[in-house]
Design an enzyme around this catalytic site. Structure first.
Site, mmCIF file in Angstrom:
data_model
loop_
_atom_site.group_PDB
_atom_site.id
_atom_site.type_symbol
_atom_site.label_atom_id
_atom_site.label_comp_id
_atom_site.label_asym_id
_atom_site.label_seq_id
_atom_site.Cartn_x
_atom_site.Cartn_y
_atom_site.Cartn_z
ATOM 1 N N ARG A 106 0.879 -1.187 0.000
ATOM 2 C CA ARG A 106 0.000 0.000 0.000
ATOM 3 C C ARG A 106 0.906 1.224 0.000
ATOM 4 N NH1 ARG A 106 -5.105 1.954 3.605
ATOM 5 N NH2 ARG A 106 -6.065 0.511 2.127
ATOM 6 N N HIS A 133 -7.414 0.839 -6.271
ATOM 7 C CA HIS A 133 -7.629 0.068 -5.036
ATOM 8 C C HIS A 133 -8.440 -1.189 -5.397
ATOM 9 C CE1 HIS A 133 -7.794 -0.902 -0.932
ATOM 10 N NE2 HIS A 133 -8.673 -0.032 -0.477
ATOM 11 N N GLN A 136 -10.460 -3.643 -2.912
ATOM 12 C CA GLN A 136 -11.694 -3.066 -2.376
ATOM 13 C C GLN A 136 -12.870 -3.346 -3.320
ATOM 14 O OE1 GLN A 136 -12.269 -1.140 0.632
ATOM 15 N NE2 GLN A 136 -14.386 -1.519 0.020
ATOM 16 N N ASP A 229 -16.930 8.085 -1.457
ATOM 17 C CA ASP A 229 -15.647 7.896 -0.772
ATOM 18 C C ASP A 229 -15.259 9.254 -0.188
ATOM 19 O OD1 ASP A 229 -13.158 6.941 0.078
ATOM 20 O OD2 ASP A 229 -12.251 7.016 -1.911
ATOM 21 N N CYS A 270 -16.237 2.619 0.913
ATOM 22 C CA CYS A 270 -15.123 1.713 1.236
ATOM 23 C C CYS A 270 -14.682 1.859 2.688
ATOM 24 C CB CYS A 270 -13.955 1.978 0.296
ATOM 25 S SG CYS A 270 -13.409 3.693 0.274
ATOM 26 N N ARG A 322 -13.891 -7.600 2.743
ATOM 27 C CA ARG A 322 -12.476 -7.376 2.408
ATOM 28 C C ARG A 322 -11.676 -8.637 2.721
ATOM 29 N NH1 ARG A 322 -10.190 -2.598 2.184
ATOM 30 N NH2 ARG A 322 -8.704 -3.753 0.930
HETATM 31 N N1 NVA Z 1 -9.647 7.255 -1.582
HETATM 32 C C1 NVA Z 1 -9.315 6.823 -0.250
HETATM 33 C C2 NVA Z 1 -9.599 5.369 -0.083
HETATM 34 C C3 NVA Z 1 -9.353 4.838 1.309
HETATM 35 C C4 NVA Z 1 -9.635 3.380 1.452
HETATM 36 C C5 NVA Z 1 -7.866 7.132 0.041
HETATM 37 O O1 NVA Z 1 -7.020 6.857 -0.829
HETATM 38 O O2 NVA Z 1 -7.573 7.675 1.110
HETATM 39 N N1 CP Z 2 -11.162 0.568 2.754
HETATM 40 C C1 CP Z 2 -9.876 0.508 3.141
HETATM 41 O O1 CP Z 2 -8.973 0.231 2.353
HETATM 42 O O2 CP Z 2 -9.677 0.765 4.453
HETATM 43 P P1 CP Z 2 -8.281 0.903 5.223
HETATM 44 O O3 CP Z 2 -7.670 2.202 4.773
HETATM 45 O O4 CP Z 2 -8.639 0.893 6.662
HETATM 46 O O5 CP Z 2 -7.402 -0.250 4.836
#
Ligand code: NVA
Ligand code: CP
Length: 338
Positions: A106, A133, A136, A229, A270, A322
């Site tokens: 990540r 992502h 997800q 989101d 998400c 998930r």
């Molecule tokens: N768009 C958000 C998704 C988090 C799961 C981010 O990248 O922070």
């Molecule tokens: N939805 C998601 O990816 O959550 P986290 O940032 O908690 O992993």
């Protein structure tokens, strides 16, 4: 279906049949978990989880999933490893590939997860980059399948920051699986036109449509799913909030918008979501901008508390899914003996 040795970095790399196979496998693993049936198919293997950004769901889904499959796990957080500081991604890939059987990443740059996949010699799984992502989306589609019985001919609306990792990935997933996708956002927040065009071509093959509009009433009319989101994603500067609130405050998902959708419509997100004052950032934004934008005065941003707590909201099913879907991705890419 044999996905052994493949990396899972974007849904663009996978066919409709392969994505459907991963969803079927997730359903099977979920059932086995519910029935307390052991499925330690990967005993003796080890995975490493690299996180440049924070996480609750993704980290825990990979960890719990790996344990259920019988594997050992190492977590490397935003600090504490040499990666990127004293050691290149390419060297990190070659080191970790000698010790582990799979790598989760990540981070920020999508090119980093691609480099890991190119140089590690083991399956790499994208647990979120600035661009995509994909794990997800599997959880979201499993949740939709559970709700509607099938994904065929569903109408899906994504509202908010439509060019972030979730907007991009959901559009790709819908185009691949034949789900009608409508993006609702100010034009400045639509995905790159080359990605939209590519998805429109994919949708032609799968028999669905990809559309965009700035009009929230038109874009949510009779839809089956309203998905949103956060308005500011991880890695974006704090200063971005001011502009994003100006652009998106009217795109908050509230009860009136849910009532504009189909009678059986569900709400999806998400997570994490800002729907109250009980988070540090939510409270800060509410106090700084609540006067100017009354919609956010209680820390409710992309969605109201009423909607997220309603019967229509499936956000915690998505969160649970998930784990089942990530487990399926690890299993399918690490062995052909399922
Ligand atoms: N768009 C958000 C998704 C988090 C799961 C981010 O990248 O922070
Ligand atoms: N939805 C998601 O990816 O959550 P986290 O940032 O908690 O992993």
């Amino acid at each position: 279906m044999n996905l052994k040795g493949r990396s899972f970095n974007t849904l663009l790399d996978f066919t409709k049949q392969e994505i459907e196979y991963l969803l079927d496998l997730s359903e099977q693993l979920k059932k086995e978990k519910r029935e307390n049936k052991a499925h330690k198919h990967l005993e003796g293997k080890n995975v490493v989880l690299l996180f440049q950004k924070d996480s609750t769901r993704t980290r825990c889904a990979f960890e719990a999933g790996a344990y259920d499959l019988g594997m050992g796990v190492t977590y490397l957080g935003p600090s504490g490893s040499q990666m990127g500081k004293k050691e290149s991604i390419k060297d990190t890939a070659r080191v970790l590939g000698r010790m582990y059987d799979g790598i989760q990443f990540r981070g920020y740059l999508h090119s980093d997860v691609e480099q890991l996949a190119a140089h590690s010699g083991v399956p790499v799984w994208n647990g979120l980059t600035d661009m995509y992502h994909p794990t997800q989306v599997l959880a979201d589609f499993l949740t939709m399948k559970e709700n509607f019985g099938s994904l065929k001919n569903l109408n899906f609306t994504y509202i908010g920051d439509a060019r972030n990792n979730m907007g991009n990935s959901l559009m790709i997933g819908c185009a691949k699986l034949g789900i009608n996708f409508t993006g609702v956002a100010p034009k400045a927040l639509w995905p790159e036109s080359s990605l939209i065009d590519h998805c429109k071509n994919l949708a032609k093959d799968s028999g669905s449509q990809i559309k965009f509009t700035e009009d929230k009433w038109q874009g949510t009319k009779n839809t089956d799913v309203i998905y949103t989101d956060v308005w500011v994603s991880m890695g974006e500067a704090k200063e971005v909030w001011e502009k994003r609130l100006e652009e998106l405050h009217e795109y908050q998902v509230d009860k009136a918008l849910m009532e504009n959708a189909s009678k059986k419509a569900i709400f999806m997100h998400c997570l994490p979501a800002f729907h109250g004052n009980d988070t540090e950032i939510g409270a800060q934004i509410a106090s700084a901008f609540g006067k100017l934008y009354p919609r956010v005065k209680n820390g409710e941003m992309e969605v109201t508390d009423e909607v997220i707590e309603s019967q229509q909201s499936k956000v915690f099913d998505e969160a649970e899914n998930r784990m089942h879907t990530i487990k399926a991705v690890m299993l399918a890419t690490m062995t052909d003996k399922i």
